[in-house]
Write a protein that holds these residues in place. Structure first.
Motif: not given
Length: 240
Positions: A133-141
């Motif tokens: 699992q990963m938050r959308a903001e972490s994927l963007r980073r």
């Protein structure tokens, strides 16, 4: 609208046409798959997602041709793999142990930090990052961090994550099939791809790429989960 688009043919992507990437792409080593990907291969300097129905269905064999090419000159980082990399199998594939950097953390935020350090350090040619699992903001980073590099960056996630939004320009859903895998192109810079692509993998050695020692790290078959690795704060020294 056409008057606005025509002066910028290289800057505007139309959804009914195959797009391209800013960085050069590397052939996947599978001609049928290359034909379906923008620029004919794995894109560099972006986040690429492999969404698996289950682990161990051939995802490493899918990546093997690209990893072999990268390992001739640069290292490959394996972050949070589900099991310990089996050195003998990787070496038999032309991926020597001194070209592999195995990173295991105990917390998700440390794994994210480690991925960013690998991307920014520049000493590796590829990063494989397993994450549930990963938050959308972490994927963007991570996607933004990848854009400043020439690295090939694959994030390996469960198939259920296909329902989530992602900044990745290339998302492939992988399912097992007799003699190979079915690849559904969930997202690409190009027209929608309706039917799954069957990719035969039975011509490749089927030695396990990952396992965990039951007797000794060097020789035994492996089936337990890997032990924790050193803390993520030690990563920069390992990359130098």
């Amino acid at each position: 609208m056409s008057a606005l688009v025509s002066p910028l043919p290289q800057s505007v992507w139309r959804a009914d046409q195959m797009g391209s990437y800013h960085a050069a792409a590397m052939s996947t080593g599978h001609p049928a798959l290359d034909r379906e990907l923008p620029d004919g291969g794995w894109p560099g300097a972006v986040l690429v997602e492999l969404l698996l129905q289950q682990s161990g269905i051939g995802e490493i064999r899918l990546l093997r041709p690209a990893l072999e090419t990268i390992a001739r000159k640069r290292r490959i980082a394996l972050l949070q793999p589900p099991h310990l990399p089996q050195v003998a199998a990787w070496t038999g594939w032309g991926l020597p142990a001194d070209r592999l950097l195995w990173i295991r953390t105990t917390r998700s935020k440390d794994a994210l930090w480690s991925a960013e350090q690998v991307l920014r350090n520049g000493s590796c040619g590829a990063l494989l990052f397993w994450q549930q699992q990963m938050r959308a903001e972490s994927l963007r980073r991570l996607h933004l961090a990848a854009q400043g590099t020439d690295i090939l960056f694959w994030m390996i996630r469960p198939l259920a994550c296909a329902q989530d939004a992602s900044p990745s320009p290339l998302r492939l859903a992988l399912r097992p099939a007799p003699g190979g895998i079915d690849i559904a192109i969930a997202k690409r810079r190009g027209p929608r791809h309706e039917a799954p692509l069957f990719l035969r993998l039975d011509g490749m050695p089927a030695a396990p790429a990952f396992s965990t020692p039951t007797i000794s790290p060097a020789h035994a078959h492996m089936d337990r989960r890997a032990p924790a690795a050193p803390a993520a704060r030690n990563l920069p020294a390992a990359l130098v």
